[in-house]
Design a protein around this motif. Structure first.
Motif, PDB file in Angstrom:
ATOM      1  N   UNK A  89      11.161 -92.098-100.245  1.00 49.80           N
ATOM      2  CA  UNK A  89      12.431 -91.393-100.078  1.00 49.80           C
ATOM      3  C   UNK A  89      13.255 -92.013 -98.959  1.00 49.80           C
ATOM      4  N   UNK A  90      12.607 -92.387 -97.857  1.00 52.33           N
ATOM      5  CA  UNK A  90      13.333 -93.014 -96.744  1.00 52.33           C
ATOM      6  C   UNK A  90      13.930 -94.350 -97.169  1.00 52.33           C
ATOM      7  N   UNK A  91      13.166 -95.115 -97.928  1.00 54.05           N
ATOM      8  CA  UNK A  91      13.654 -96.405 -98.420  1.00 54.05           C
ATOM      9  C   UNK A  91      14.763 -96.198 -99.445  1.00 54.05           C
ATOM     10  N   UNK A  92      14.598 -95.202-100.315  1.00 60.00           N
ATOM     11  CA  UNK A  92      15.617 -94.913-101.323  1.00 60.00           C
ATOM     12  C   UNK A  92      16.933 -94.507-100.668  1.00 60.00           C
ATOM     13  N   UNK A  93      16.834 -93.710 -99.606  1.00 59.29           N
ATOM     14  CA  UNK A  93      18.040 -93.291 -98.892  1.00 59.29           C
ATOM     15  C   UNK A  93      18.726 -94.486 -98.235  1.00 59.29           C
ATOM     16  N   UNK A  96      20.510 -96.225-100.941  1.00 60.19           N
ATOM     17  CA  UNK A  96      21.731 -95.510-101.329  1.00 60.19           C
ATOM     18  C   UNK A  96      22.839 -95.735-100.300  1.00 60.19           C
ATOM     19  N   UNK A  97      22.448 -95.775 -99.022  1.00 62.68           N
ATOM     20  CA  UNK A  97      23.417 -96.007 -97.956  1.00 62.68           C
ATOM     21  C   UNK A  97      23.828 -97.476 -97.864  1.00 62.68           C
ATOM     22  N   UNK A 329      16.047-101.896 -94.216  1.00 61.74           N
ATOM     23  CA  UNK A 329      15.174-101.315 -95.235  1.00 61.74           C
ATOM     24  C   UNK A 329      13.729-101.258 -94.733  1.00 61.74           C
ATOM     25  N   UNK A 330      13.239-102.369 -94.180  1.00 68.65           N
ATOM     26  CA  UNK A 330      11.882-102.412 -93.651  1.00 68.65           C
ATOM     27  C   UNK A 330      11.721-101.428 -92.483  1.00 68.65           C
TER      28      UNK A 330
END
Length: 454
Positions: A89-93, A96-97, A329-330
């Motif tokens: 979810x953190x990576x997906x957000x 998205x950002x 992202x990482x």
């Protein structure tokens, strides 16, 4: 053809490996494995492959047929589990950002937040961070920082250690597998034995005698070689051999006496693996701490170093000028991993499950003639297989058979040094799941002892 080295793991060209494939790979899986072998450069430990995976989740990996295996290896990336939903979810957000790649000369909130969090959770005295794409590069940065800060150029590390690829990382590593045939390596890479109290070249039986001899040899290198910039080692080895606390105290004292830095490579041991957030918490705080693997949250490659404020003196140099130094992202993945680790107290869980597992294994050792020694701390465990307990001859063929038998029972692990079964599951593993896995491994050992070979 030269015999493949078993230093870092089970080799992929044996008759047993071929037998495993024949017994377990479907036609579809074998076709993909054959394609893999057609396109990738072959190398020990990597290609040809063991199997073809469809997915990984939590403590498990799944093959194409849906068979699941508790993965006791995971390349060390799966401390909070494979494909952890919070990390995804953190990576997906971040995606998205569109806060992902950050070009040179800029920063982003995720990278700053991760650096701040690492300084917060590592031991006091580790105040500055630098990120890199992978563990090998982080090792390079740590050693270069030590050389620049001290003005010296030699290193002391340990035989049978692995610190990554690249000429400097391979040079300080203690395994022929990663440097043989390459010609001259980085000069000044000196080595001593790691404190193995069960199996050491001098036949010593006490921790004190082993520690004394290694410190004696290290002292000679400092005095007669000179120009030592650092001592670098894993606080607990990959095997995993667990040194005494006094050993690392003495090593750090020796470094400070001679103006060298102590670097701990916690690429495997960091983030709860040994029952504490960092393995150095069992020992001493190093001058430089190297982190990786699980830092990418099990999704992305990421690593870094954490060092003392007083070493922030290289504004005129570049020791980690990497394109993805501050990858948003990482960084988002790493921050989510740490938050999950803390919220679910996974270091504490690793300590509790690991203690029970080690007690269980010590009792198992007494039941089996092929089990010579149990190593471990937290969920960083090794089972040394021997042909006889008195002579300690390595049971290499037997260990490989146990590995393939265990795979067919749903347990995946790696064999190091030819005969040490290494168990490094996700820290999500419960006590009951761990006991079930150990029971399967014991059943496999019993079968081999009863001449029911693979």
């Amino acid at each position: 053809m030269t015999e493949s080295s078993r230093e870092q793991g089970d080799i992929n060209t044996t008759a047993l490996r071929r037998k495993y494939a024949e017994r377990n790979l479907s036609v579809r899986a074998q076709a993909i494995a054959d394609e893999d072998a057609s396109y990738f450069i072959h190398q020990n430990l990597s290609t040809p492959v063991l199997n073809v995976l469809s997915r990984a989740e939590g403590i498990y990996i799944y093959d194409l047929e849906g068979n699941r295996y508790i993965d006791m290896h995971g390349n060390g990336v799966h401390n909070v589990g494979f494909n952890n939903d919070a990390v995804i979810e953190a990576v997906s957000e971040a995606l998205r950002q569109k806060n992902t790649f950050t070009p040179r000369r800029y920063t982003n909130e995720h990278a700053v937040a991760l650096a701040k969090k690492l300084i917060e959770i590592t031991p006091p005295g580790l105040d500055r961070v630098l990120f890199a794409p992978g563990g090998s590069e982080a090792i390079e940065m740590a050693v270069m920082l030590a050389k620049q800060v001290t003005g010296k150029w030699k290193t002391i590390s340990f035989w049978d250690s692995y610190h990554g690829n690249g000429f400097q990382a391979s040079s300080i590593g203690g395994e022929e597998l990663f440097k043989g045939g390459n010609g001259p390596m980085v000069p000044g890479a000196l080595h001593v034995e790691f404190p193995n109290y069960y199996r050491n070249p001098w036949g010593f039986h006490s921790q004190e005698a082993v520690d004394d001899e290694i410190i004696r040899q290290m002292s000679i290198l400092f005095e007669k070689e000179g120009d030592i910039a650092c001592v670098i080692g894993e606080p607990v080895s990959a095997t995993p051999i667990v040194p005494s606390r006094s050993f690392w105290i003495r090593v750090k004292e020796l470094c400070e006496k001679h103006g060298a830095l102590l670097i701990f490579d916690e690429i495997i041991e960091g983030f709860g693996r040994t029952g504490r957030l960092f393995a150095c918490e069992h020992y001493v705080t190093p001058h430089i701490l190297v982190l990786g693997k699980s830092l990418g949250g099990g999704l992305l490659p990421f690593a870094g170093i954490v060092a003392n404020e007083k070493y922030n003196v290289l504004q005129h140099r570049s020791i980690g000028h990497y394109t993805h130094e501050k990858n948003g992202l990482c960084s988002a993945a790493g921050l989510a991993m740490i938050q999950y680790l803390q919220e679910h107290e996974l270091a504490k869980q690793a300590d509790e499950v690991g203690r029970h597992a080690l007690q269980w294994l010590e009792q198992m050792k007494d039941r089996h003639r092929l089990v010579g020694h149990i190593y471990g701390l937290g969920l960083h465990i090794g089972i040394e297989m021997v042909k006889d307990k008195q002579g300690k001859e390595k049971a290499i063929a037997e260990a490989e058979m146990v590995m393939y038998k265990a795979m067919e029972r749903g347990i995946a692990f790696k064999v190091i040094e030819g005969n040490v079964i290494t168990l490094r599951p996700s820290l999500l593993i419960t006590r009951d799941e761990m006991v079930w896995a150990l029971e399967q491994i014991e059943a496999c050992i019993q079968e081999v002892e009863n001449a029911l070979y693979y």
